[in-house]
Enzyme design. Sequence first.
Site, short mmCIF file in Angstrom:
data_model
loop_
_atom_site.label_atom_id
_atom_site.label_comp_id
_atom_site.label_asym_id
_atom_site.label_seq_id
_atom_site.Cartn_x
_atom_site.Cartn_y
_atom_site.Cartn_z
N THR A 77 -5.53 7.14 -5.49
CA THR A 77 -5.08 7.09 -3.70
C THR A 77 -4.47 8.53 -3.60
O THR A 77 -4.48 9.14 -2.84
CB THR A 77 -5.10 5.72 -3.21
N GLU A 93 1.09 -1.37 -0.12
CA GLU A 93 -0.14 -0.33 0.06
C GLU A 93 0.82 1.04 0.56
O GLU A 93 0.52 1.68 -0.31
CB GLU A 93 -1.07 -0.13 1.03
#
Length: 308
Positions: free
Chosen positions: A183, A130
């Site tokens: 993101t 991530e």
Amino acid sequence: MNANEIRVFCPATIANVSCGFDVLGLALDAVGDEMVVRKTTQKGIRITKLTGQDLPTETLQNVAGVAGLALLAQSNYDGGFDIEIYKKIKAGSGIGSSAASSTGAVWAMNALLGNPFSPLELVKFAMEGERLASGVAHADNVAPALFGGFTLVRSYNPLDVIKINTPKELYATVIHPQIEVKTSDSRRILKTTISLEDGIKQWGNVGGLIAGLFTEDYDLIGRSLEDHIIEPIRSILIPGFDTVKQKALESGALGCGISGSGPSVFALSKGIETAKNVAKAMSDVYDKIGIDYDIHVSKVNTEGIKIL
């Protein structure tokens, strides 16, 4: 299961769940990636096949590779792993595409090594994927993928993840308009400070949502699915968001919000029929706007990653 090879399903996830920015998430049952992971005598991690998306296969540029290397660095294993990734979650969709690859890799590797690492340790490894994808090692997607169901990241330092009860009749509807919201970009537009008033509203809703999930109080769940901090800013990036939300609520959804960083929009409903009605209402909005979309109606996946 072949002792040296495993094929797994890695679920899509909804992060934030309205009020729980970076701390709440849930796993979906109806959509996810598949991965094949093999033990090899050659050291390191290799992405030997990647279908469904145009993503890098270089180990250090792929989230599965980076997460896998994090696990290898902490293991006693002298060999390595080859990974095949069959992407069915679109990158930038807001339903945990990078998390599925990161968690699938470390879960499968751990299984092939005889499960030396705990689920919490696997979350830490997957968070490195991530970090590569978004610039932030957040756990609100990887935790539900690994634990299943709803999860709360109570603390990041030290990492503390709590699995939350999933009411049996709870269904998710997720619509993904065919635009990409990265993101990293959607994090950049967020404010770094909030008012005390907004904070009080937000943590009241987080507490209410957790209580509603444990007591299976669907009305309380619905009242708590409010975001006073992130949604007002990120919704600007999603065409038709306000109309989609309004139509979902009018169709019986308990609540509706942005899935992860968007552009996907999720709704939670009591019962599959309501979830299907919500799906039609959401679809009608994008049909009128003229934006292509994918839509999923799914039970909450309480198992997480599973062997195929």
